[in-house]
Write a protein that holds these residues in place. Structure first.
Motif, mmCIF file in Angstrom:
data_model
loop_
_atom_site.group_PDB
_atom_site.id
_atom_site.type_symbol
_atom_site.label_atom_id
_atom_site.label_comp_id
_atom_site.label_asym_id
_atom_site.label_seq_id
_atom_site.Cartn_x
_atom_site.Cartn_y
_atom_site.Cartn_z
ATOM 1 N N UNK B 24 0.860 -1.189 0.000
ATOM 2 C CA UNK B 24 0.000 0.000 0.000
ATOM 3 C C UNK B 24 0.895 1.237 0.000
ATOM 4 N N UNK B 25 0.707 2.098 -1.001
ATOM 5 C CA UNK B 25 1.487 3.331 -1.100
ATOM 6 C C UNK B 25 0.635 4.497 -0.627
ATOM 7 N N UNK B 26 1.189 5.234 0.321
ATOM 8 C CA UNK B 26 0.461 6.374 0.889
ATOM 9 C C UNK B 26 0.806 7.627 0.081
ATOM 10 N N UNK B 58 -2.801 3.635 -2.700
ATOM 11 C CA UNK B 58 -2.853 2.781 -3.886
ATOM 12 C C UNK B 58 -2.101 1.489 -3.549
ATOM 13 N N UNK B 59 -2.740 0.364 -3.842
ATOM 14 C CA UNK B 59 -2.008 -0.895 -3.664
ATOM 15 C C UNK B 59 -1.422 -1.274 -5.014
ATOM 16 N N UNK B 60 -0.153 -1.621 -4.975
ATOM 17 C CA UNK B 60 0.575 -1.861 -6.212
ATOM 18 C C UNK B 60 1.557 -3.013 -6.014
ATOM 19 N N UNK B 61 1.614 -3.855 -7.011
ATOM 20 C CA UNK B 61 2.550 -4.972 -6.994
ATOM 21 C C UNK B 61 3.240 -4.994 -8.357
ATOM 22 N N UNK B 62 4.548 -4.787 -8.388
ATOM 23 C CA UNK B 62 5.221 -4.767 -9.704
ATOM 24 C C UNK B 62 5.079 -6.078 -10.466
ATOM 25 N N UNK B 63 4.759 -7.149 -9.743
ATOM 26 C CA UNK B 63 4.592 -8.441 -10.420
ATOM 27 C C UNK B 63 3.198 -8.581 -11.030
ATOM 28 N N UNK B 64 2.280 -7.746 -10.608
ATOM 29 C CA UNK B 64 0.912 -7.811 -11.138
ATOM 30 C C UNK B 64 0.337 -6.379 -11.184
ATOM 31 N N UNK B 72 -7.563 8.243 -4.708
ATOM 32 C CA UNK B 72 -6.834 9.500 -4.485
ATOM 33 C C UNK B 72 -7.869 10.590 -4.237
ATOM 34 N N UNK B 73 -7.646 11.365 -3.198
ATOM 35 C CA UNK B 73 -8.565 12.461 -2.856
ATOM 36 C C UNK B 73 -7.816 13.783 -2.816
ATOM 37 N N UNK B 74 -8.525 14.819 -3.188
ATOM 38 C CA UNK B 74 -7.951 16.163 -3.116
ATOM 39 C C UNK B 74 -8.962 17.050 -2.392
ATOM 40 N N UNK B 75 -8.504 17.822 -1.434
ATOM 41 C CA UNK B 75 -9.405 18.745 -0.738
ATOM 42 C C UNK B 75 -9.778 19.886 -1.684
#
Lengths: 110, 207
Positions: B24-26, B58-64, B72-75
């Motif tokens: 999980x990328x913050x 965002x959850x990210x896996x370079x293998x998939x 993503x939210x913006x005020x």
């Protein structure tokens, strides 16, 4: 504002009167011209910005690790075309006001 | 199965799962770099501004890569243009209505057409729901992703932290009328299309 009495030809004067301008007209005319010049000089000195005036100027920076280009804002005023046009209109109005209600030279009695 | 073998197999599976699991990328960037730039063509010059209060995961896996997902939210109140009066108008009820609609968000559930474009880089289409001024629309956003392995700690001047960074870049266009922003009004002064450009970095410190 009541206009100052302008010189009128004397009934007995044989020569037509010399044209004179009231002091307030001269002052306003000068103020209008000065305002236009001042506004133009400020606009030119601050970079001839041909867009809208800015209160905060965007400054681009780059994050060294990610190479993301991002913007920070610098608090300073940059006059734009709206400032220039507004100032020139105000100056023109002041300048033109001096021509309103001006009486032409009276002709002497014959 | 031999208990010894079972233990080894379990340990191996756990290690492989931990390594391969999506992280999980913050996107709440501690350095405040994240921003979304918006551009609207206008009479005198294009109106260009930024929205800087970005958050999300965002959850990210370079293998998939295709399985990536996130939000993503913006005020809304962080939207800003260089002219204060224009910013005031922009945040007002006629435009963004930041008082009533506090966030602008994009939630995607998958990446389509994923292509590798270099070492640790991919291009893709993020399919998801974009919400602005309380109106949600399904959109496809072209993105490029860069996975910077081990760069998290280096970026925050603590190399011992390790961790990875994920940089997401993209450009897409919306019609303001689709989101109830002055539909059909002032189109001679402010263009109906809004171009959004983003370059966002998310961090995943080493667990």
């Amino acid at each position: 504002m009541p206009s100052a009495p302008e010189s009128t030809p004397s009934a007995d004067s044989p020569l037509p009167p010399e044209k004179t301008i009231a002091a307030w007209r001269i002052l306003l005319r000068g103020a209008g011209a000065f305002l236009m010049l001042y506004i133009f000089c400020v606009w030119a000195a601050k970079g001839y910005h041909q867009g809208w005036s800015q209160n905060q100027v965007p400054v681009k920076q780059v994050d060294p690790i990610t190479e993301i280009e991002f913007v920070t804002y610098e608090k300073r005023f940059v006059p734009g075309l709206d400032y220039l046009v507004g100032g020139l209109i105000a100056g023109t109005v002041i300048f033109s006001a001096t021509f309103l209600g001006r009486r032409g030279p009276k002709t002497g009695r014959t | 199965m031999n208990p010894m073998l079972r233990t080894i197999a379990f340990a191996g599976f756990t290690i492989v799962s931990a390594v391969a699991a999506p992280k999980a990328y913050d996107f709440k960037d501690p350095k405040g770099v994240n921003a979304i730039q918006f551009t609207l063509d206008s009479v005198l010059e294009p109106i260009v501004g930024t929205a800087s209060a970005v958050e999300g995961k965002v959850t990210f896996d370079p293998a998939d890569v295709a399985a990536s997902q996130g939000r993503i939210e913006v005020a809304s109140a962080s939207l800003k243009v260089p002219n204060d009066k224009m910013t005031e108008h922009l945040l007002g009820a006629d435009w963004i209505d930041a008082g009533k609609h506090e966030d602008i968000s994009f939630e995607f559930t998958k990446l389509e057409s994923v292509k590798s474009i270099g070492d640790g880089k991919w291009s893709a289409l993020a399919a998801g729901k974009f919400t602005l001024k309380g109106v949600s629309k399904e959109v496809l956003v072209p993105v490029t992703l860069s996975h910077l392995e081990g760069a998290y700690g280096k970026r925050v001047n603590k190399p011992e932290l390790g961790g990875d960074l994920l940089v997401v870049r993209g450009v897409f266009t919306l019609l303001r009328s689709d989101f109830g922003i002055q539909p059909g009004k002032n189109e001679d002064k402010v263009a109906p299309a809004i171009q959004l450009t983003f370059a966002l970095v998310g961090g995943a410190p080493k667990a």
